[in-house]
Enzyme design. Sequence first.
Site, PDB file in Angstrom:
ATOM      1  N   GLY A  55      -3.383  35.946  -8.396  1.00 66.72           N
ATOM      2  CA  GLY A  55      -3.050  36.758  -9.564  1.00 66.72           C
ATOM      3  C   GLY A  55      -3.101  38.226  -9.190  1.00 66.72           C
ATOM      4  O   GLY A  55      -3.673  38.602  -8.167  1.00 66.72           O
ATOM      5  N   CYS A  82      -6.739  33.109  -3.175  1.00 70.20           N
ATOM      6  CA  CYS A  82      -6.557  34.555  -3.369  1.00 70.20           C
ATOM      7  C   CYS A  82      -7.409  35.048  -4.558  1.00 70.20           C
ATOM      8  O   CYS A  82      -8.623  35.022  -4.489  1.00 70.20           O
ATOM      9  CB  CYS A  82      -5.083  34.887  -3.545  1.00 70.20           C
ATOM     10  SG  CYS A  82      -4.717  36.655  -3.296  1.00 70.20           S
ATOM     11  N   TYR A  83      -6.790  35.450  -5.659  1.00 68.01           N
ATOM     12  CA  TYR A  83      -7.579  35.851  -6.836  1.00 68.01           C
ATOM     13  C   TYR A  83      -8.516  34.722  -7.239  1.00 68.01           C
ATOM     14  O   TYR A  83      -9.659  34.971  -7.660  1.00 68.01           O
ATOM     15  CB  TYR A  83      -6.640  36.212  -7.997  1.00 68.01           C
ATOM     16  CG  TYR A  83      -7.366  36.588  -9.280  1.00 68.01           C
ATOM     17  CD1 TYR A  83      -7.783  37.899  -9.502  1.00 68.01           C
ATOM     18  CD2 TYR A  83      -7.640  35.636 -10.255  1.00 68.01           C
ATOM     19  CE1 TYR A  83      -8.445  38.256 -10.661  1.00 68.01           C
ATOM     20  CE2 TYR A  83      -8.312  35.972 -11.425  1.00 68.01           C
ATOM     21  CZ  TYR A  83      -8.724  37.286 -11.622  1.00 68.01           C
ATOM     22  OH  TYR A  83      -9.387  37.621 -12.770  1.00 68.01           O
ATOM     23  N   HIS A 169      -2.868  32.409   1.279  1.00 61.95           N
ATOM     24  CA  HIS A 169      -2.088  31.470   0.462  1.00 61.95           C
ATOM     25  C   HIS A 169      -1.657  30.258   1.293  1.00 61.95           C
ATOM     26  O   HIS A 169      -0.656  30.329   2.023  1.00 61.95           O
ATOM     27  CB  HIS A 169      -0.846  32.165  -0.110  1.00 61.95           C
ATOM     28  CG  HIS A 169      -1.147  33.187  -1.151  1.00 61.95           C
ATOM     29  ND1 HIS A 169      -1.223  32.880  -2.492  1.00 61.95           N
ATOM     30  CD2 HIS A 169      -1.412  34.515  -1.047  1.00 61.95           C
ATOM     31  CE1 HIS A 169      -1.513  33.978  -3.175  1.00 61.95           C
ATOM     32  NE2 HIS A 169      -1.633  34.981  -2.325  1.00 61.95           N
ATOM     33  N   GLU A 171      -0.205  27.672   0.227  1.00 65.79           N
ATOM     34  CA  GLU A 171       0.945  27.013  -0.380  1.00 65.79           C
ATOM     35  C   GLU A 171       2.286  27.530   0.129  1.00 65.79           C
ATOM     36  O   GLU A 171       3.309  26.841   0.010  1.00 65.79           O
ATOM     37  CB  GLU A 171       0.888  27.153  -1.912  1.00 65.79           C
ATOM     38  CG  GLU A 171       1.149  28.545  -2.460  1.00 65.79           C
ATOM     39  CD  GLU A 171      -0.087  29.430  -2.507  1.00 65.79           C
ATOM     40  OE1 GLU A 171      -0.070  30.424  -3.262  1.00 65.79           O
ATOM     41  OE2 GLU A 171      -1.070  29.148  -1.785  1.00 65.79           O
ATOM     42  N   VAL A 226      23.373  18.660 -10.816  1.00 62.13           N
ATOM     43  CA  VAL A 226      22.428  17.608 -10.426  1.00 62.13           C
ATOM     44  C   VAL A 226      21.451  17.295 -11.559  1.00 62.13           C
ATOM     45  O   VAL A 226      21.225  16.129 -11.896  1.00 62.13           O
ATOM     46  CB  VAL A 226      21.643  18.031  -9.164  1.00 62.13           C
ATOM     47  CG1 VAL A 226      20.622  16.968  -8.790  1.00 62.13           C
ATOM     48  CG2 VAL A 226      22.593  18.283  -8.006  1.00 62.13           C
ATOM     49  N   ASP A 227      20.872  18.330 -12.165  1.00 57.02           N
ATOM     50  CA  ASP A 227      19.821  18.126 -13.159  1.00 57.02           C
ATOM     51  C   ASP A 227      20.346  17.392 -14.397  1.00 57.02           C
ATOM     52  O   ASP A 227      19.778  16.395 -14.833  1.00 57.02           O
ATOM     53  CB  ASP A 227      19.207  19.469 -13.572  1.00 57.02           C
ATOM     54  CG  ASP A 227      18.689  20.251 -12.378  1.00 57.02           C
ATOM     55  OD1 ASP A 227      18.323  19.611 -11.375  1.00 57.02           O
ATOM     56  OD2 ASP A 227      18.660  21.488 -12.446  1.00 57.02           O
ATOM     57  N   LYS A 369      13.273  20.526  -7.945  1.00 55.63           N
ATOM     58  CA  LYS A 369      14.652  20.176  -7.612  1.00 55.63           C
ATOM     59  C   LYS A 369      14.750  18.996  -6.642  1.00 55.63           C
ATOM     60  O   LYS A 369      15.531  18.072  -6.859  1.00 55.63           O
ATOM     61  CB  LYS A 369      15.373  21.387  -7.024  1.00 55.63           C
ATOM     62  CG  LYS A 369      16.811  21.127  -6.582  1.00 55.63           C
ATOM     63  CD  LYS A 369      17.735  20.876  -7.766  1.00 55.63           C
ATOM     64  CE  LYS A 369      18.074  22.155  -8.470  1.00 55.63           C
ATOM     65  NZ  LYS A 369      19.104  21.972  -9.523  1.00 55.63           N
TER      66      LYS A 369
END
Length: 513
Positions: A55, A82-83, A169, A171, A226-227, A369
């Site tokens: 954050g 992180c935060y 991070h 991720e 696609v969605d 996606k």
Amino acid sequence: MERELVIVLDFGGQYNQLIARRVRECNVYCEVKPYTMSLDEIKKMNPKGIIFTGGPNSVYDETSPHYEKAIFEAGIPILGICYGSQLMAYTLGGEVKTAPVSEYGHTEVTVDTTDALFEGVSEKTVCWMSHTDYIAQVPEGFKVTASTPVCPVAAMACPEKKFYATQFHPEVMHTKEGTQMLKNFVINICGCRGDWQMGSFVDETIKALRKKIGDGKVLCALSGGVDSSVAAVLLSKAIGKQLTCVFVDHGLLRKNEGDEVEAVFGPDGPYELNFIRVNAQQRFYEKLKGVEEPEAKRKIIGEEFIRVFEEEAKKIGAVDYLVQGTIYPDVIESGLGKSATIKSHHNVGGLPDVVDFKEIIEPLRMLFKDEVRKAGLELGIPEYLVFRQPFPGPGLGIRIIGEVTEEKVKIVQEADYIYREEIAKAGLNKGLGQYFAGLTNMRSVGVMGDFRTYDYAIALRAVNTSDFMTAEAAELPYEVLFKVTNRIINEVKGVNRVMYDLTSKPPGTIEFE
């Protein structure tokens, strides 16, 4: 068997949805929730683990988002990022200060490979840092498990209580071994089985839709992307002819796309549903006349879609539900979470206050996606449809910078067709995350033959991405770009210049608007 869940508690971090995506790569179901969710609500969801996001705030600022200390007494494993790591340290009695040296970008981190979070990770590993504060003193019971030359606590852990924290991070893809770290947390530390599969999602969703809808009538907003295609087939499998798919050709589609969609979902296609095509090109062009601001264009297109659906619903009789192909990044990027609003999407951001339906159904709302594509394959949708290029709901309306006109639409349709054709000829189409041509609002002087021109510039975009949350510009071969440029300038009237966009996401977005 109850589905395992990991909760990502969002404190305003830009990578909140990316954390959830990485956890799902471990076949563990994960949802992003705002930090305002109460501890009682969290306990009712019975998560196997909780991850605090990053954050933009400082934990020692009283106005910053915090969480009640009781969450650390709930017996749930927690990972702070992180935060989130600073919040853990601050709440449990550690010390957080402004860093004498800020860290941003690729950083070599030395980790304790005996720590459970870093099992199987190299002792020196490259991670992505982004912080101006740092943990100056870890709380009682914690040990330092990673460091850099300017960040003494790059990670900390309290294994007895299953509390872990990283200043970096894990991720983002820039953290080379971040996926292994997150897998260690959800599988080894939280004890998840890792048995969440797309096949079970499809089966459960079809059953849930059938039960919810009963004998009701459903109207699906089918764009042919696609969605919406996967959403339509899910509903078709669940309720068959109770479903009416309205395909609005708003004049902002790619070249020949309207006819291609009708060929797949129309009466001669393989799916049990009612298909209606509405040719509303001029209606949308008229509404967009003189509008240049991206958000305004998105909302106009979204609202006009709804108006068209309402009109069609009245023609076919009572309709109980409206189905949309909203996916998880749409939800979060549209500001429905606690992170900053990046943009609004027509399928979640453009709805008027009054919608003439009983309820809106978004069966893909919690999928990313690539998960939508997996669901499409599970449903038996042909690969060429499942892996077609992503296309935004507002269509070419946001690939044309500035005012949208019929002339500009034709220009970008032709340029985009040439670009996609040459990418496919070069065999590059399956390796790219997304690629398209956009029309800039810039006009410049050129020379064609003996004549001076003053025409538009086309911008080509191609990115590599695994999740569409972050993306890097693709390094296309020069000969391909040269051939595309030559063809566009020679074949597309109104264009005298072609440029290639090298911007990554962040700081840019994949689409131009």
